[in-house]
Each structure stands twice: as C-alpha cells, then as structure tokens.
Design a protein around this motif. Structure first.
Motif, PDB file in Angstrom:
ATOM      1  N   UNK A   1     -33.300  -2.516 -26.775  1.00 13.03           N
ATOM      2  CA  UNK A   1     -33.840  -3.586 -27.000  1.00 13.03           C
ATOM      3  C   UNK A   1     -35.780  -3.535 -26.318  1.00 13.03           C
ATOM      4  N   UNK A   2     -35.527  -4.025 -24.545  1.00 19.83           N
ATOM      5  CA  UNK A   2     -36.295  -3.939 -24.175  1.00 19.83           C
ATOM      6  C   UNK A   2     -37.248  -3.016 -23.233  1.00 19.83           C
ATOM      7  N   UNK A   3     -36.398  -1.822 -24.126  1.00 14.35           N
ATOM      8  CA  UNK A   3     -36.706  -0.952 -22.728  1.00 14.35           C
ATOM      9  C   UNK A   3     -36.062  -0.414 -21.325  1.00 14.35           C
ATOM     10  N   UNK A   4     -35.814  -0.958 -20.684  1.00 12.72           N
ATOM     11  CA  UNK A   4     -34.833  -1.842 -19.755  1.00 12.72           C
ATOM     12  C   UNK A   4     -33.974  -0.221 -18.877  1.00 12.72           C
ATOM     13  N   UNK A   5     -33.840  -0.088 -17.700  1.00 12.85           N
ATOM     14  CA  UNK A   5     -32.387   0.883 -17.029  1.00 12.85           C
ATOM     15  C   UNK A   5     -32.031   0.170 -15.913  1.00 12.85           C
ATOM     16  N   UNK A   6     -31.340  -0.564 -16.344  1.00 16.05           N
ATOM     17  CA  UNK A   6     -30.471  -1.145 -15.418  1.00 16.05           C
ATOM     18  C   UNK A   6     -29.426   0.069 -14.274  1.00 16.05           C
ATOM     19  N   UNK A   7     -28.782  -0.163 -13.171  1.00 17.80           N
ATOM     20  CA  UNK A   7     -28.266   1.102 -12.539  1.00 17.80           C
ATOM     21  C   UNK A   7     -27.293   0.246 -11.276  1.00 17.80           C
ATOM     22  N   UNK A   8     -26.080   0.151 -11.908  1.00 19.41           N
ATOM     23  CA  UNK A   8     -25.037  -0.001 -10.488  1.00 19.41           C
ATOM     24  C   UNK A   8     -24.015  -0.027  -9.922  1.00 19.41           C
ATOM     25  N   UNK A   9     -23.869   0.310  -8.562  1.00 18.11           N
ATOM     26  CA  UNK A   9     -22.409   0.795  -7.811  1.00 18.11           C
ATOM     27  C   UNK A   9     -21.457   0.629  -8.814  1.00 18.11           C
ATOM     28  N   UNK A  10     -20.164   0.675  -7.513  1.00 18.68           N
ATOM     29  CA  UNK A  10     -18.648   0.731  -8.751  1.00 18.68           C
ATOM     30  C   UNK A  10     -18.575  -0.601  -8.345  1.00 18.68           C
ATOM     31  N   UNK A  11     -19.470  -1.473  -7.736  1.00 21.37           N
ATOM     32  CA  UNK A  11     -18.240  -2.592  -7.238  1.00 21.37           C
ATOM     33  C   UNK A  11     -18.733  -3.533  -8.192  1.00 21.37           C
TER      34      UNK A  11
ATOM     35  N   UNK B   1     -41.941  -3.078 -26.688  1.00 18.34           N
ATOM     36  CA  UNK B   1     -40.694  -3.775 -25.906  1.00 18.34           C
ATOM     37  C   UNK B   1     -41.051  -5.197 -25.429  1.00 18.34           C
ATOM     38  N   UNK B   2     -43.009  -5.244 -25.264  1.00 17.10           N
ATOM     39  CA  UNK B   2     -42.988  -6.650 -25.042  1.00 17.10           C
ATOM     40  C   UNK B   2     -43.052  -7.476 -25.866  1.00 17.10           C
ATOM     41  N   UNK B   3     -43.224  -7.005 -27.027  1.00 21.19           N
ATOM     42  CA  UNK B   3     -43.125  -7.434 -28.877  1.00 21.19           C
ATOM     43  C   UNK B   3     -41.790  -8.798 -28.893  1.00 21.19           C
ATOM     44  N   UNK B   4     -40.585  -7.785 -27.946  1.00 22.49           N
ATOM     45  CA  UNK B   4     -39.315  -8.481 -28.413  1.00 22.49           C
ATOM     46  C   UNK B   4     -38.751  -9.085 -27.522  1.00 22.49           C
ATOM     47  N   UNK B   5     -39.551  -9.094 -26.456  1.00 25.87           N
ATOM     48  CA  UNK B   5     -39.188 -10.068 -25.145  1.00 25.87           C
ATOM     49  C   UNK B   5     -39.856 -11.463 -26.014  1.00 25.87           C
ATOM     50  N   UNK B   6     -40.916 -11.470 -25.685  1.00 21.25           N
ATOM     51  CA  UNK B   6     -41.777 -12.535 -26.566  1.00 21.25           C
ATOM     52  C   UNK B   6     -41.225 -13.176 -28.067  1.00 21.25           C
TER      53      UNK B   6
ATOM     54  N   UNK C   1     -37.630 -12.946 -28.280  1.00 20.59           N
ATOM     55  CA  UNK C   1     -36.548 -13.519 -27.868  1.00 20.59           C
ATOM     56  C   UNK C   1     -36.767 -14.664 -26.826  1.00 20.59           C
ATOM     57  N   UNK C   2     -37.654 -14.665 -26.272  1.00 23.93           N
ATOM     58  CA  UNK C   2     -37.282 -15.472 -24.870  1.00 23.93           C
ATOM     59  C   UNK C   2     -38.195 -16.419 -25.011  1.00 23.93           C
ATOM     60  N   UNK C   3     -39.202 -16.141 -26.388  1.00 21.40           N
ATOM     61  CA  UNK C   3     -40.636 -17.146 -26.626  1.00 21.40           C
ATOM     62  C   UNK C   3     -40.819 -18.223 -27.591  1.00 21.40           C
ATOM     63  N   UNK C   4     -40.605 -17.089 -28.799  1.00 23.53           N
ATOM     64  CA  UNK C   4     -40.408 -17.515 -30.132  1.00 23.53           C
ATOM     65  C   UNK C   4     -39.573 -17.647 -30.967  1.00 23.53           C
ATOM     66  N   UNK C   5     -38.391 -16.986 -31.008  1.00 17.00           N
ATOM     67  CA  UNK C   5     -37.758 -17.110 -31.298  1.00 17.00           C
ATOM     68  C   UNK C   5     -37.229 -16.118 -32.498  1.00 17.00           C
ATOM     69  N   UNK C   6     -35.685 -16.231 -32.742  1.00 20.52           N
ATOM     70  CA  UNK C   6     -35.698 -14.728 -34.089  1.00 20.52           C
ATOM     71  C   UNK C   6     -34.619 -15.839 -35.112  1.00 20.52           C
ATOM     72  N   UNK C   7     -36.150 -15.086 -36.392  1.00 19.49           N
ATOM     73  CA  UNK C   7     -35.482 -15.732 -37.918  1.00 19.49           C
ATOM     74  C   UNK C   7     -34.920 -14.654 -38.619  1.00 19.49           C
ATOM     75  N   UNK C   8     -34.316 -15.658 -39.699  1.00 16.85           N
ATOM     76  CA  UNK C   8     -33.083 -14.403 -40.785  1.00 16.85           C
ATOM     77  C   UNK C   8     -34.273 -14.400 -41.234  1.00 16.85           C
ATOM     78  N   UNK C   9     -34.242 -12.531 -42.220  1.00 12.92           N
ATOM     79  CA  UNK C   9     -35.635 -12.403 -43.084  1.00 12.92           C
ATOM     80  C   UNK C   9     -34.473 -13.697 -45.047  1.00 12.92           C
ATOM     81  N   UNK C  10     -35.992 -13.417 -45.528  1.00  9.24           N
ATOM     82  CA  UNK C  10     -35.863 -14.603 -46.293  1.00  9.24           C
ATOM     83  C   UNK C  10     -34.097 -14.286 -47.271  1.00  9.24           C
TER      84      UNK C  10
ATOM     85  N   UNK D   1     -32.678  -5.590 -37.050  1.00  9.83           N
ATOM     86  CA  UNK D   1     -32.557  -5.374 -35.169  1.00  9.83           C
ATOM     87  C   UNK D   1     -33.296  -5.049 -35.093  1.00  9.83           C
ATOM     88  N   UNK D   2     -33.469  -4.754 -33.475  1.00  9.85           N
ATOM     89  CA  UNK D   2     -35.315  -4.393 -32.968  1.00  9.85           C
ATOM     90  C   UNK D   2     -34.871  -2.865 -31.872  1.00  9.85           C
ATOM     91  N   UNK D   3     -34.129  -2.114 -31.944  1.00 12.89           N
ATOM     92  CA  UNK D   3     -33.950  -1.560 -31.511  1.00 12.89           C
ATOM     93  C   UNK D   3     -35.020  -0.354 -31.602  1.00 12.89           C
TER      94      UNK D   3
END
Length: 351
Positions: free
Chosen positions: A210-220, A239-244, A246-255, A261-263
């Motif tokens: 959704x946000x076009x980001x990669x996170x890397x973790x070690x095995x701990x 991805x900036x539009x999706x951040x706005x 999810x985090x500022x405007x909110x997701x609405x249902x369609x009519x 979905x926003x992948x």
C-alpha cells in the motif's frame, strides 16, 4: 517562439533531463514471453499463487479448486494434491504458498491454517492460525506469517513447524480508526498492512503493497533498515495519496457498500541479491511491470515491462545456475484467449 524552444531544450540538456522523461526515472526494458503452459490454460478458475522448488518444479494454488497443481519447468503436469475438506491434507480456499527449498517442503495458507506437504504432495502437519494471515514465508525451521490485528502492535508472527508461536515483531502501520468509522478496525488494519514477507535466510523483509515501503528485520525481530521505494514518479505519488487517505482523511465505503483495496503491487519475490516487485498496471496506466531492487540498500535497479494483453497476478523468479540469466515465472490472465496461464519470460534481446 522557435528560438525560445531551442533555449529550453538546451537548458534541459544541460541539467541532464530529456523531454518526455520523468526526471531521473529508470527506463523500462521489455520482457519476452518464452513459453506458456498449459497450452489450453490452467485448470483453475482464478489466477493461481505460484512458487518453485529447488529442482525448478512449479506449484500453482487453485483457490476455488482447493487443490495444488505441480508442473515441471517444461509445463508437464506432475501431480495434484489437497482437495476440499478439513481433514489432514485437505484445504479450504488456499490463498498463498511458500516452499522451503532446503527440504522442498510446501507450505500452503488457507482458511484453517498452514498445511505442510512434501514435494510428492504427502501431508506432514498443519499449523492452526486463529488470526487470518495476509501472507506467509518459510524461514529456517518454521514459517513467518503477516497477521496484523487491531489489538496488538506487532504484525509478524513466527511459528515453528510444530505450530508453536516463537516470536512476534514488526510494528504495524498505526491507522487512526476514528477517521474511517465505516470500517471495522480489524479490517482497516488488514487494508493498511497488506503486503508480503520475504527472507534470504539472514534477514526478513516486509514489503508494503500500500505504501511502497520495505522494512528489513534481523532474526531477533529488530528493525535494521526501512526505505520507501523511489524512482518512479507515479508510484511515489500514489503511495503519498494512500498515506493521506489512511492517516489524514480516512477510508470510505463505496456507494454499493464495497471497499476499494489500494495496493500498488500484486506480488513480490526474493532471488539472489534482488527483490522483485510485480507492479499493478494501473500505477503506470499500461502493462504490468516487474521492478527489481538491491536487497542490500533497497535502491531501485531496473524495471521490466510485460507484454500487452497480460493481466499478471503472481510472480516467482529463477536464476539459471552458472548463467547470468533470470527467468520470470508469471501467473496471469490471458486477456486475448481468456484463460489463466503460467508464462516464462526473459529479457528481450535487442535486434
């Protein structure tokens, strides 16, 4: 007017920008279809999830058939296993696959849990999952599941092959539930954290679809690197539009009451030094593309365009031993012949 145009072209040339090119975007190369199989289409009503074992055999997940289909790299169907039910080895709506290539054990995610088989389709064990996973990845002697929920911060759970939960890590995207009152918090978490888990045996990679980001973790479970994917203007904007949303405007249902979905990605795969991403065609308003990034610095290294008429859904990658060649296996809907297929693609050679 003509003189002004020449001056503008000279200025663009001086700063390294070509007319019609978006900044410093990496240009697209093309992929050529080498082989499609089966020739009369896959025996699946939906485009299947796919993976390969250490011998290059290909496994396709038939969601509506509740079965797994095994093919040789040449496209010969070797085996079918699974089948509808709740008993040992049976499946209900399977929706993802990950193969332990050291042991060639096949892990299948469905509505009940994670079923484990050997390469001949013999049932080994089942891991019950009471939180529906979004994706899975075999890691060492177990499996990592992407399981975001509204009652905990961690989004990744690691289980051993006996089904015992060993650890939890990875902080999910913290969505403000009050912005999206029409949607249940648990479902909103699933929408925001849609993605894929990958591993090279040393690190665990979470790709946000959704946000076009990669996170890397070690095995701990420690976060060691985090980076937004850059280098494609439309992708960055989306991805900036999706951040706005999810985090500022909110997701609405369609009519009609549905939720969109926003992948930005359909699938991802890790092979050798690279992470490969199957980008949705809607991002660039054209054919699907496969991006590849260095797994070390997460920088975009290149992009390939698939042929027109292919609605690509799932991806895996084979590096040919002893050769500097990459084969792309793509499960797709053939819009011309109206069938589901698996295609083998490779880089198009310039004539």
């Amino acid at each position: 007017m003509k003189k002004a145009s020449v001056i503008i072209l000279l200025m663009l040339s001086a700063i390294g920008v070509q007319p019609g090119v978006h900044g410093n975007e990496i240009p697209k190369e093309r992929l050529a279809l080498v082989k499609t199989f089966p020739e009369d289409g896959l025996p699946t009503k939906a485009v299947p999830w796919i993976d390969v074992d250490s011998k290059g055999n290909i496994y396709a997940v038939g969601n509506r058939e509740h079965s797994i289909f095994k093919f040789s790299r040449e496209g010969k169907q070797l085996l079918t296993f699974g089948g509808w039910g709740q008993g040992p080895g049976e499946l209900q709506w399977p929706a993802d696959i990950s193969i332990d290539k050291d042991l060639d054990q096949v892990f299948i995610m469905d509505n009940i849990g994670i079923s484990i088989y050997d390469s001949d389709g013999r049932y080994i064990n089942r891991i019950r999952t009471f939180i529906p996973p979004l994706s899975l990845c075999t890691i060492h002697n177990g499996v990592a599941l992407l399981q975001p929920t509204d009652d905990r911060k961690e989004m990744i759970n690691f289980y051993n092959k006996e089904g015992q939960q060993v650890s939890s890590f990875g902080e999910k995207y913290q969505v403000n539930y009050s912005l999206s009152k029409e949607i249940q918090p648990n479902f909103l978490d699933r929408l925001a954290n849609m993605g894929k888990i990958l591993s090279d045996g040393e690190y665990i990679y979470y790709v946000s679809y959704v946000f076009g980001e990669i996170q890397v973790f070690d095995f701990s479970g420690k976060l060691v690197r985090r980076k937004k994917i850059t280098g494609i203007r439309n992708l960055e904007k989306l991805t900036r539009d999706y951040e706005r949303l999810f985090f500022k405007e909110g997701i609405k249902k369609n009519k009609d009451g549905t939720i969109t979905t926003r992948e930005v990605f359909n699938d991802s795969y890790l092979a050798g030094p690279d992470i490969f991403l199957l980008m949705r065609g809607q991002v660039e308003d054209g054919p699907n593309e496969i991006l590849f990034l260095s797994k070390d610095n997460l920088e975009l290294r290149g992009r390939y365009a698939l042929p027109e008429g292919i609605s690509a859904r799932h991806l895996c990658v084979i590096r040919v031993a002893g050769e500097n060649e990459v084969l792309f296996l793509v499960a797709f809907y053939d819009q011309v012949n109206e069938i589901n297929s698996i295609g083998i693609f490779k880089k198009e050679v310039s004539k």
